[in-house]
Write an enzyme that holds these catalytic residues in place. Structure first.
Site, PDB file in Angstrom:
ATOM      1  CB  SER A  33      25.811 -59.663 -23.000  1.00 30.51           C
ATOM      2  OG  SER A  33      26.313 -59.202 -24.235  1.00 30.51           O
ATOM      3  CG  HIS A  64      24.728 -55.627 -27.833  1.00 35.36           C
ATOM      4  ND1 HIS A  64      24.906 -54.659 -26.873  1.00 35.36           N
ATOM      5  CD2 HIS A  64      25.490 -56.679 -27.446  1.00 35.36           C
ATOM      6  CE1 HIS A  64      25.754 -55.095 -25.954  1.00 35.36           C
ATOM      7  NE2 HIS A  64      26.122 -56.322 -26.284  1.00 35.36           N
ATOM      8  CG  HIS A  90      31.318 -53.914 -27.422  1.00 33.41           C
ATOM      9  ND1 HIS A  90      30.053 -54.044 -27.953  1.00 33.41           N
ATOM     10  CD2 HIS A  90      31.262 -54.385 -26.151  1.00 33.41           C
ATOM     11  CE1 HIS A  90      29.259 -54.584 -27.038  1.00 33.41           C
ATOM     12  NE2 HIS A  90      29.965 -54.800 -25.939  1.00 33.41           N
ATOM     13  CE1 TYR A  92      33.333 -56.847 -29.991  1.00 34.12           C
ATOM     14  CE2 TYR A  92      33.838 -56.483 -27.676  1.00 34.12           C
ATOM     15  CZ  TYR A  92      32.961 -56.910 -28.662  1.00 34.12           C
ATOM     16  OH  TYR A  92      31.716 -57.377 -28.317  1.00 34.12           O
ATOM     17  CD  GLU A  93      30.723 -53.343 -31.863  1.00 35.70           C
ATOM     18  OE1 GLU A  93      29.939 -53.209 -32.825  1.00 35.70           O
ATOM     19  OE2 GLU A  93      30.428 -52.994 -30.702  1.00 35.70           O
ATOM     20  CB  ALA A 120      27.992 -60.214 -19.853  1.00 32.57           C
ATOM     21  CG  MET A 215      35.942 -57.710 -23.851  1.00 29.44           C
ATOM     22  SD  MET A 215      35.750 -58.818 -25.276  1.00 29.44           S
ATOM     23  CE  MET A 215      36.570 -60.307 -24.651  1.00 29.44           C
ATOM     24  CB  SER A 216      31.524 -52.841 -22.527  1.00 26.62           C
ATOM     25  OG  SER A 216      30.935 -53.422 -21.374  1.00 26.62           O
ATOM     26  CG  ASN A 239      32.943 -66.122 -18.301  1.00 29.12           C
ATOM     27  OD1 ASN A 239      32.229 -65.322 -18.934  1.00 29.12           O
ATOM     28  ND2 ASN A 239      34.228 -65.901 -18.077  1.00 29.12           N
ATOM     29  CG  HIS A 251      29.764 -63.763 -27.925  1.00 29.08           C
ATOM     30  ND1 HIS A 251      29.849 -62.789 -26.951  1.00 29.08           N
ATOM     31  CD2 HIS A 251      28.686 -63.441 -28.681  1.00 29.08           C
ATOM     32  CE1 HIS A 251      28.873 -61.909 -27.117  1.00 29.08           C
ATOM     33  NE2 HIS A 251      28.150 -62.287 -28.150  1.00 29.08           N
TER      34      HIS A 251
END
Length: 284
Positions: A33, A64, A90, A92-93, A120, A215-216, A239, A251
């Site tokens: 991202s 993406h 990811h 979490y998917e 990101a 998260m990646s 952030n 997000h």
């Protein structure tokens, strides 16, 4: 040792990559991202959908795009052919942290030598506010999950002491200095998500020595090192992490901040990759 299914997927993907693009470029980039503007820097680009590459992921996250883009990046010191992966899996998917394994093994089998991972991140350090860039020097695998679970043989015990290649890191620092760009350096901690971290978790990560959270990246670094790829990691701070500012984390905010800083990040990425053409260890 690869399963028979994985082996067939890698072989089929390599064949398709070769038929579309010919010989492999030395460098591949996974665009996270905020880094999509890097595709605008690619000259003579040709794209291939992940749907045509067995075992490549089907990203389900806004921002993406599921394709490989191959072309040339030009910089002040050279021109480098590159493959850009526009989208990643990811954990979490689906709960599967091995979602990028086939793609990364296919890149290596095709002939790619260097993998640049971008993402990101949330910053844990006041000196790296939103918009800052950080070169990843090391990582913390907070969930302690591995994309190598189930692998056989001694090769699964991958040495992670220098997971983020020292020569490539020195090269990135050199490019940043030449471009007069402020480049932070630090440790990235992987949190599985998809929920953002609590302030207490962020305090814990900071006490561990982490400088950014996301998260990646970590599962990909492990899989890439297992495959024999050299790795560089670049994080774009979108952030301040939970509890370090008054902003509510969403997000949408991540994408908004990423877009605001994306052009500068993409320009730096292009210069770093183009400059790799002068590294003898990559050309040989």
């Amino acid at each position: 040792m690869e399963s028979t299914h994985t082996h067939h997927q890698v072989a089929a993907s390599v064949q398709r990559l070769q038929s579309q693009f010919g010989a492999a470029p030395e460098v591949a980039v996974v665009l996270g991202s905020g880094w999509s503007d890097a595709t605008l820097q690619v000259q003579d680009g040709t794209a291939l959908s992940y749907a045509e590459l067995p075992g490549f992921p089907r990203p389900r996250v806004e921002g993406h795009v599921a394709e490989v883009l191959v072309g040339r990046l030009a910089g002040p010191t050279g021109v480098q052919r590159v493959a850009m992966l526009r989208g990643r899996a990811h954990t979490y998917e689906t709960g599967d942290c091995a979602g990028m394994n086939v793609a990364l093994r296919s890149l290596k089998a095709w002939g790619v030598k260097v993998l640049v991972l971008t993402n990101a991140s949330g910053s844990l350090r006041p000196h790296m506010p939103a918009g800052s860039l950080m070169l990843i020097t090391d990582h913390i695998n907070a969930p302690q999950r591995s994309p190598l679970t189930g692998e056989q043989g001694s090769e699964r015990f991958v040495d992670m002491a220098h997971a983020y290649d020292l020569e490539l890191r020195a090269h990135a620092v050199k490019v940043a200095r030449r471009s007069q760009l402020a480049l932070g350096q630090g440790v990235y901690v992987w949190a599985q998500g998809p929920q953002f971290e609590t302030p207490a978790e962020i305090r814990m990560f900071a006490a561990w020595g982490a400088d950014a959270v996301g998260m990646s990246t970590v599962p990909e670094t492990i899989a890439a090192r297992h495959a024999g790829l050299r790795v560089m990691g670049l994080a774009l701070m979108t952030n301040m992490a939970a509890g370090l500012s008054t902003e509510a984390l969403t997000h949408a905010l991540t994408l908004q901040q990423a877009k605001a800083s994306g052009q500068r990040a993409a320009q730096f990425l292009a210069e770093v990759v183009a400059g790799m053409s002068e590294l003898e260890s990559i050309r040989s």
